[in-house]
Motif scaffolding. Structure first.
Motif, PDB file in Angstrom:
ATOM      1  N   ILE A 128       9.211  15.591  -0.185  1.00  0.00           N
ATOM      2  CA  ILE A 128      10.264  14.811  -0.829  1.00  0.00           C
ATOM      3  C   ILE A 128       9.696  13.426  -1.125  1.00  0.00           C
ATOM      4  O   ILE A 128       8.992  12.850  -0.299  1.00  0.00           O
ATOM      5  N   LYS A 129       9.988  12.904  -2.305  1.00  0.00           N
ATOM      6  CA  LYS A 129       9.518  11.555  -2.605  1.00  0.00           C
ATOM      7  C   LYS A 129      10.666  10.561  -2.458  1.00  0.00           C
ATOM      8  O   LYS A 129      11.838  10.900  -2.665  1.00  0.00           O
ATOM      9  N   LEU A 130      10.301   9.329  -2.115  1.00  0.00           N
ATOM     10  CA  LEU A 130      11.314   8.312  -1.871  1.00  0.00           C
ATOM     11  C   LEU A 130      11.191   7.192  -2.896  1.00  0.00           C
ATOM     12  O   LEU A 130      10.117   6.612  -3.078  1.00  0.00           O
ATOM     13  N   ALA A 131      12.300   6.902  -3.541  1.00  0.00           N
ATOM     14  CA  ALA A 131      12.318   5.860  -4.566  1.00  0.00           C
ATOM     15  C   ALA A 131      13.406   4.845  -4.267  1.00  0.00           C
ATOM     16  O   ALA A 131      14.268   5.064  -3.408  1.00  0.00           O
ATOM     17  N   VAL A 132      13.341   3.734  -4.964  1.00  0.00           N
ATOM     18  CA  VAL A 132      14.441   2.762  -4.935  1.00  0.00           C
ATOM     19  C   VAL A 132      14.873   2.486  -6.377  1.00  0.00           C
ATOM     20  O   VAL A 132      14.059   2.567  -7.301  1.00  0.00           O
TER      21      VAL A 132
ATOM     22  N   GLY B 209      13.439   0.513 -11.163  1.00  0.00           N
ATOM     23  CA  GLY B 209      13.179   1.115  -9.847  1.00  0.00           C
ATOM     24  C   GLY B 209      11.865   1.854  -9.864  1.00  0.00           C
ATOM     25  O   GLY B 209      11.164   1.870 -10.869  1.00  0.00           O
ATOM     26  N   GLY B 210      11.518   2.446  -8.719  1.00  0.00           N
ATOM     27  CA  GLY B 210      10.267   3.197  -8.638  1.00  0.00           C
ATOM     28  C   GLY B 210      10.014   3.664  -7.227  1.00  0.00           C
ATOM     29  O   GLY B 210      10.859   3.487  -6.351  1.00  0.00           O
ATOM     30  N   PHE B 211       8.858   4.227  -7.013  1.00  0.00           N
ATOM     31  CA  PHE B 211       8.567   4.804  -5.706  1.00  0.00           C
ATOM     32  C   PHE B 211       8.276   3.750  -4.647  1.00  0.00           C
ATOM     33  O   PHE B 211       7.710   2.698  -4.942  1.00  0.00           O
ATOM     34  N   VAL B 212       8.668   4.075  -3.430  1.00  0.00           N
ATOM     35  CA  VAL B 212       8.367   3.212  -2.289  1.00  0.00           C
ATOM     36  C   VAL B 212       6.950   3.535  -1.826  1.00  0.00           C
ATOM     37  O   VAL B 212       6.562   4.699  -1.780  1.00  0.00           O
ATOM     38  N   ARG B 213       6.195   2.502  -1.486  1.00  0.00           N
ATOM     39  CA  ARG B 213       4.827   2.724  -1.031  1.00  0.00           C
ATOM     40  C   ARG B 213       4.785   2.905   0.481  1.00  0.00           C
ATOM     41  O   ARG B 213       5.636   2.380   1.207  1.00  0.00           O
ATOM     42  N   GLN B 214       3.787   3.594   0.900  1.00  0.00           N
ATOM     43  CA  GLN B 214       3.504   3.773   2.325  1.00  0.00           C
ATOM     44  C   GLN B 214       3.476   2.410   3.021  1.00  0.00           C
ATOM     45  O   GLN B 214       2.775   1.498   2.587  1.00  0.00           O
ATOM     46  N   GLY B 215       4.260   2.252   4.078  1.00  0.00           N
ATOM     47  CA  GLY B 215       4.237   1.009   4.859  1.00  0.00           C
ATOM     48  C   GLY B 215       5.042  -0.132   4.256  1.00  0.00           C
ATOM     49  O   GLY B 215       5.069  -1.228   4.802  1.00  0.00           O
ATOM     50  N   GLU B 216       5.719   0.129   3.157  1.00  0.00           N
ATOM     51  CA  GLU B 216       6.484  -0.919   2.481  1.00  0.00           C
ATOM     52  C   GLU B 216       7.964  -0.786   2.834  1.00  0.00           C
ATOM     53  O   GLU B 216       8.490   0.327   2.882  1.00  0.00           O
ATOM     54  N   SER B 217       8.644  -1.898   3.067  1.00  0.00           N
ATOM     55  CA  SER B 217      10.070  -1.791   3.359  1.00  0.00           C
ATOM     56  C   SER B 217      10.827  -1.521   2.058  1.00  0.00           C
ATOM     57  O   SER B 217      10.329  -1.799   0.958  1.00  0.00           O
ATOM     58  N   LEU B 218      12.023  -1.005   2.196  1.00  0.00           N
ATOM     59  CA  LEU B 218      12.815  -0.652   1.010  1.00  0.00           C
ATOM     60  C   LEU B 218      13.107  -1.887   0.171  1.00  0.00           C
ATOM     61  O   LEU B 218      13.001  -1.869  -1.051  1.00  0.00           O
TER      62      LEU B 218
ATOM     63  N   VAL C 199      14.528  11.371  -3.549  1.00  0.00           N
ATOM     64  CA  VAL C 199      15.689  10.689  -2.965  1.00  0.00           C
ATOM     65  C   VAL C 199      15.575   9.213  -3.303  1.00  0.00           C
ATOM     66  O   VAL C 199      14.520   8.613  -3.133  1.00  0.00           O
ATOM     67  N   SER C 200      16.658   8.652  -3.798  1.00  0.00           N
ATOM     68  CA  SER C 200      16.595   7.249  -4.199  1.00  0.00           C
ATOM     69  C   SER C 200      17.589   6.389  -3.428  1.00  0.00           C
ATOM     70  O   SER C 200      18.775   6.693  -3.365  1.00  0.00           O
ATOM     71  N   VAL C 201      17.073   5.321  -2.856  1.00  0.00           N
ATOM     72  CA  VAL C 201      17.923   4.338  -2.188  1.00  0.00           C
ATOM     73  C   VAL C 201      18.283   3.278  -3.224  1.00  0.00           C
ATOM     74  O   VAL C 201      17.400   2.574  -3.718  1.00  0.00           O
ATOM     75  N   ALA C 202      19.569   3.203  -3.565  1.00  0.00           N
ATOM     76  CA  ALA C 202      19.987   2.259  -4.602  1.00  0.00           C
ATOM     77  C   ALA C 202      20.368   0.929  -3.979  1.00  0.00           C
ATOM     78  O   ALA C 202      20.984   0.892  -2.914  1.00  0.00           O
ATOM     79  N   TYR C 203      19.992  -0.142  -4.643  1.00  0.00           N
ATOM     80  CA  TYR C 203      20.341  -1.492  -4.223  1.00  0.00           C
ATOM     81  C   TYR C 203      21.198  -2.150  -5.278  1.00  0.00           C
ATOM     82  O   TYR C 203      21.227  -1.755  -6.445  1.00  0.00           O
TER      83      TYR C 203
END
Lengths: 230, 230
Positions: A8-12, A45-54, A91-95
């Motif tokens: 699963i990929k994680l985006a914001v 928006g875009g993908f969250v990087r490894q080790g990066e906070s949302l 999965v996208s975390v919306a702000y």
DNA sequence: CCAAAAGTGTTAGTCTTACACCCATGA
DNA sequence: TCATGGGTGTAAGACTAACACTTTTGG
């Protein structure tokens, strides 16, 4: 055989609200540069990087795609329908973000965006994926939020004529409000300090008092929570 | 070289609230069966599977770890600090759930949990990772939510003595409320139908009327939103 | 008849809502 | 002097908050 493409990929994604006297409350959208849906409008928006906070990911993507710095950032909702993106499970975390002086911040698209532009909240284009749903969630949130936090200030300059605040509320709620009750209630919050400046609108009409926003009292108030029915 | 272990992993966690007359409002916790933090208490939860919706993942994990079925499920917040789990970057979408008749649902731990148990909200143990923060967020949410949605009903049986509702609010808010004002305001919502049954508590005291919950009016009300200050 | 819990009304104060006239300016 | 937008007060009604006595039951 467990290819990384099966994860699963994680985006914001960010719904950025701005206000200007001429257009009222607007949302910042980008035009996609690449497939799928090249040239369609989307939320930045875009993908969250490894080790990066949302939150860092949101700020980075906003910088990259629109050149903008936001003033206020709050998590909205996480959208996780496995089919929301046709390519794969993302999965996208919306702000939810607010900027000051929407019209005067320079928009500059580069990385993933062809173009970035403000759209008034009642003239929105069709959006890709489930971004219209995200945007509607954000509009519902800001309309609710404005009733119990004086977040209007996050959208205005430090100094502003009172009528700006009133027009902001009218634009956001999409209906008229009673000027007399509104000003009484707003002033009673004690977060506005009168200045000795006056603001002369172009055209006719009596000049209005310029207020500035009392940050200290505001922060106090934000902590306590208010009940601001209009 | 892009090993799949370098990807961000996505998990869900659930804060499940239940109510019983004897213990008040409680939270369902599990005791971890495996490292890290073997035998420590934690929120039920686990990884989201490819192609699975977030809500499905929560319900599946709850079934697996505690054997419980929830009555109400709502997304709470997404916790994304890259350091929240010492092993790797794991982002967790936390959910907030309510169950009816907490004490009477059979708890059965298996898969990943040694043990599952209810803890009253003022006697919580130390939790692993950032789970205490998640739990505090959930408690703040339920305390706020109870003021503008009559969610108390999601925690009670279909029929209940009025005093149960009152005790639920007292337990949740952690303070006394005025019985007279509370009952007047609650009945004015029109979501309680009086039955002709009476409830006799063990011990002394006048028996109380048994109410049932009017689902139709409740759903109407939930849509409109209420303002229920106590 | 005592202890315990349930049931019920009234009043003062505060907040909300609705409503209209005068003022300062530019054209 | 007219048009435009700014500034301000009051009164009715609704809601909130504070408060105590009576009823029903079991022991």
């Amino acid at each position: 055989m467990a290819a990384s493409s099966t994860n699963i990929k994680l985006a914001v994604d960010a719904v950025v609200f701005g206000y200007s006297k001429s257009d009222g409350v607007s949302v910042l959208l980008i035009q996609r540069k690449y497939a799928p849906f090249k040239n369609s409008w989307a939320l930045p928006g875009g993908f969250v990087r490894q080790g990066e906070s949302l939150e860092d990911a949101v700020r980075r993507e906003l910088k990259e795609e629109t050149g903008i710095s936001v003033n206020y950032l709050e998590q909205l909702y996480t959208f996780g329908d496995p089919k929301r993106d046709p390519r794969q499970h993302i999965v996208s975390v919306a702000y939810f973000a607010l900027v000051k002086s929407a019209k005067y911040q320079q928009l500059k698209a580069d990385t993933d965006a062809e173009n970035a532009s403000w759209f008034p909240i009642n003239e929105l284009p069709k959006l890709v994926f489930d971004h219209s749903e995200v945007l509607n969630t954000a509009i519902a949130r800001i309309r609710m939020k404005i009733r119990y936090e004086p977040i209007g200030f996050e959208l205005l300059d430090r100094k502003f004529p009172f009528s700006d605040l009133e027009h902001l509320y009218i634009s956001l709620l999409g209906r008229d409000i009673d000027r007399r009750n509104f000003s009484r209630k707003m002033l009673a919050l004690n977060v506005l300090d009168e200045t000795d400046e006056m603001y002369k609108a172009e055209g006719k009409g009596r000049p209005s008092k310029v207020y500035k926003f009392n940050k200290k009292n505001y922060e106090q108030l934000a902590k306590e929570g208010i009940n601001f029915e209009i």
